[in-house]
Enzyme design. Structure first.
Site, PDB file in Angstrom:
ATOM      1  N   ASP A 148       0.859  -1.174   0.000  1.00 39.78           N
ATOM      2  CA  ASP A 148       0.000   0.000   0.000  1.00 39.78           C
ATOM      3  C   ASP A 148       0.905   1.237   0.000  1.00 39.78           C
ATOM      4  OD1 ASP A 148      -2.498   1.480   0.471  1.00 39.78           O
ATOM      5  OD2 ASP A 148      -3.203  -0.409   1.332  1.00 39.78           O
TER       6      ASP A 148
ATOM      7  N   ASP B  25      -3.191   4.640  -2.220  1.00 40.18           N
ATOM      8  CA  ASP B  25      -4.292   5.100  -1.382  1.00 40.18           C
ATOM      9  C   ASP B  25      -4.775   6.490  -1.805  1.00 40.18           C
ATOM     10  OD1 ASP B  25      -5.713   4.528   1.250  1.00 40.18           O
ATOM     11  OD2 ASP B  25      -4.889   6.519   1.654  1.00 40.18           O
TER      12      ASP B  25
ATOM     13  N   GLU C 160      -6.473   3.867  -5.910  1.00 44.38           N
ATOM     14  CA  GLU C 160      -7.770   3.955  -5.226  1.00 44.38           C
ATOM     15  C   GLU C 160      -8.354   5.314  -5.571  1.00 44.38           C
ATOM     16  OE1 GLU C 160      -9.896   3.816  -0.858  1.00 44.38           O
ATOM     17  OE2 GLU C 160      -8.181   5.099  -1.268  1.00 44.38           O
TER      18      GLU C 160
ATOM     19  N   HIS D  36     -11.385  -3.683   3.086  1.00 47.82           N
ATOM     20  CA  HIS D  36     -11.328  -3.309   4.506  1.00 47.82           C
ATOM     21  C   HIS D  36     -12.139  -2.055   4.840  1.00 47.82           C
ATOM     22  CE1 HIS D  36      -8.541  -0.750   2.468  1.00 47.82           C
ATOM     23  NE2 HIS D  36      -8.343  -0.023   3.554  1.00 47.82           N
ATOM     24  N   ASP D  37     -12.642  -1.364   3.813  1.00 51.77           N
ATOM     25  CA  ASP D  37     -13.437  -0.154   4.056  1.00 51.77           C
ATOM     26  C   ASP D  37     -14.925  -0.385   3.830  1.00 51.77           C
ATOM     27  OD1 ASP D  37     -11.170   1.412   4.504  1.00 51.77           O
ATOM     28  OD2 ASP D  37     -10.960   1.919   2.382  1.00 51.77           O
TER      29      ASP D  37
HETATM   30  C1  NOJ Z   1      -8.488   4.748   1.966  1.00 53.84           C
HETATM   31  C2  NOJ Z   1      -8.139   3.570   2.802  1.00 53.84           C
HETATM   32  O1  NOJ Z   1      -8.538   2.395   2.159  1.00 53.84           O
HETATM   33  C3  NOJ Z   1      -8.807   3.774   4.138  1.00 53.84           C
HETATM   34  O2  NOJ Z   1      -8.764   2.633   4.958  1.00 53.84           O
HETATM   35  C4  NOJ Z   1      -8.150   4.955   4.802  1.00 53.84           C
HETATM   36  O3  NOJ Z   1      -8.822   5.243   5.999  1.00 53.84           O
HETATM   37  C5  NOJ Z   1      -8.169   6.200   3.904  1.00 53.84           C
HETATM   38  N1  NOJ Z   1      -7.874   5.916   2.531  1.00 53.84           N
HETATM   39  C6  NOJ Z   1      -7.169   7.205   4.390  1.00 53.84           C
HETATM   40  O4  NOJ Z   1      -5.864   6.742   4.185  1.00 53.84           O
END
Ligand code: NOJ
Length: 558
Positions: free
Chosen positions: A98, A199, A255, A328-329
């Protein structure tokens, strides 16, 4: 279409904190990952995407990095990491790290220097502004808390943080900073990694002047239009590609919240030399209302299909899709898009069939392969995620009933995906012999890897078959996507590569439904390749009865 290793690969995402704890401190770690590599190899995984393992005070579980060159103490040492990479490569798998460079932790030495005085050499590495009278420099909302600005007494200015107060945004306008980041990326590539998942990468270029959002509402407003896909984003990514990425054969995944297929092509078309693929969020936003993820609205199969068909068509032959239904989000896919009670196994397999039969690179999020579900803890005290906690506090402070906030958290909270991986039915699901940092989902006695391993008809076994099937049939990777006339709860499409054709039929409902085979397909032989049910042959030609959440993949031959 150009053949590429990353188009053929299947990626498995590890959230290290919740994967496997090797030393009993209740927190997953790198040695834990090493001990589970054979499990991943057997599953058929080619690439591991590892969520951040860098040094971090863990305000946002590692997405707040205080040192890009060191490993978080809870996760182990650099020696452990080196061994993990070696063991991954030994098994013929690859590692994607990441890359979190929209922001750092406020405990990163750059920020500590930056905040120390206005004339510090690192001041401009972050985004500092003076207030507008008593107010913040603009009205942007942060993703995690009301204002995206934090006042810093020492120099009497505000710094920008699109995420938490402890995640100050880096200033990509500063060329020296950009080159420090490129150097850091090169350092990791030289250590042997095979790619980066970047990210929030489409947030790195902010609109000139950081304008306020014109809004009738008082208070803070989502300012995406001024920080997503900003004016210099493509210049930065092309520079990064020139300086670093183009020199190596690595995989890059961006992302990118709030993008359209047109944006996605700008990021991923090969001749533009930016990224290989991006994560789109249109599907993940399908059940969000105008005020965002916590305003939950029902989703429909019709919208779901429409979004997928649009992305499949518009990227075909030009860009490349990443395929995922959870991470994970996000909530667990079987709870959100399937049925996590009566038809848990059937719907988990049906959704997996979708992900592995579309055009693009499939991503599996840890636990998905055993049908792990959302969780509903009794009290807010059991929750750990800062986004969830901030949402709860803000809602309750605004007078919302706590039960209403909890209902939203049960559906959308990020901790749904962060409960420990369920390995067996021992205490703590076999994740740790200590007290896990977050409670285990109480359904672990029924849902775990050990049970799945014993059952030839399990979700886990089905994933292995799906992955093998995709590898053995290039049409599943490179074939064109052709949607059939769809309506009701059925989603049907054909994948075609030269004379190879596969027909995929999926039922998104918990009731039986007849699927009429269109005449052009009816006159071909249908050879069943995969299904999540037992299929008896000799059915009515032209019609297939699809049972609850049934998935079938047929090969079409003349
Ligand atoms: C996206 C990530 O997937 C998430 O888990 C994170 O909280 C935010 N970006 C900030 O880095």
């Amino acid at each position: 279409m150009d053949r590429k290793w990353w188009k053929e690969a299947v990626v498995y995402q590890i959230y290290p904190r919740s994967f496997y704890d090797s030393n009993g401190d209740g927190i997953g770690d790198i040695r834990g990952i090493i001990s589970k590599l054979d499990y991943l190899k057997e599953l058929g995984i080619d690439v591991i995407w590892l969520c951040p393992v860098y040094k971090s005070p863990n305000d946002d579980n590692g997405y707040d990095i205080s040192n890009y060159f060191e490993i978080m103490d809870e996760f182990g040492t650099m020696k452990d990491w080196d061994e993990m990479l070696l063991e991954i490569h030994k098994r013929g798998m690859k590692l994607v790290m990441d890359l979190v460079v929209n922001h750092t932790s406020d405990e990163h030495p750059w920020f500590i220097e930056s905040r120390s005085s206005k004339d510090n050499g690192k001041r401009d590495y972050y985004i500092w502004r003076s207030g507008k009278g008593e107010k913040e420099p603009n009205n942007w909302r942060s993703f995690f808390s009301p204002s995206a600005w934090e006042y810093d007494k020492a120099t009497e200015e505000y710094y920008l943080h699109l995420f938490s107060v402890k995640q100050p945004d880096l200033n990509w306008e500063n060329a020296k900073l950009r080159h420090e980041i490129y150097k850091m990326m090169e350092w990791w590539i030289k250590k042997g990694i095979d790619g980066f998942r970047m990210d929030a990468v489409n947030c790195i270029s902010k609109a000139k002047g950081l304008p306020s959002v014109d809004s009738e509402c008082e208070g803070y407003v989502y300012g995406g239009r001024y920080f997503l896909n900003g004016p210099r984003i493509h210049e930065y990514l092309q520079e990064m590609n020139r300086e670093v990425i183009s020199k190596y054969n690595i995989l890059t995944i961006g992302e990118t919240p709030d993008i359209t297929p047109e944006h996605a092509l700008l990021y991923t078309e090969e001749n533009r030399k930016e990224l290989n693929m991006v994560f789109q969020f249109e599907l993940m936003d399908i059940d969000s209302g105008p005020s965002g993820k916590w305003e939950i609205k029902p989703w429909s199969v019709e919208d779901f299909r429409r979004i997928i068909i649009k992305w499949q068509r518009e990227l075909d032959g030009k860009g490349w899709n990443s395929l995922y239904l959870n991470n994970h989000d996000q909530p667990r896919m079987v709870s959100r898009f399937g049925n996590d009670s009566e038809f848990r196994a059937e719907s988990a397999k049906m959704l997996a069939t979708l992900v592995h039969t579309l055009q693009g690179t499939p991503f599996i999020y840890q636990g998905e392969e055993i049908g792990m579900t959302n969780v509903a803890f009794d009290s807010i005290e059991e929750y750990k995620d800062l986004e969830t906690l901030n949402f709860y506090n803000e809602s309750v402070n605004k007078g919302k009933e706590p039960v209403k906030a909890m209902e939203a958290i049960y559906k959308k909270g990020r901790d749904n995906a962060r409960t420990p991986m369920q390995w067996n039915d021992d205490e703590n699901a076999g994740f740790s012999v200590g007290k896990p940092w977050i409670k285990v989902n109480p359904n672990y006695k029924k849902i775990n890897v050990k049970i799945e391993n014993k059952n030839m008809d399990s979700i886990l076994e089905y994933y292995k078959r799906l992955i093998r099937f995709r590898k053995q049939n290039p049409v599943m990777v490179y074939g064109r996507f052709v949607p059939l006339a769809n309506d009701g709860p059925i989603f049907a499409y054909v994948r075609e590569l030269e004379s190879e054709k596969m027909l995929i039929i999926l039922n998104f409902d918990c009731l039986d439904i007849e699927f009429k085979i269109s005449p052009e397909i009816e006159f071909q032989n249908l050879k069943l390749m995969l299904s999540n049910y037992d299929v008896k042959h000799g059915q009515n030609p032209g019609q297939i009865k699809m049972r609850p959440y049934e998935a079938r993949v047929y090969k079409l031959t003349c």
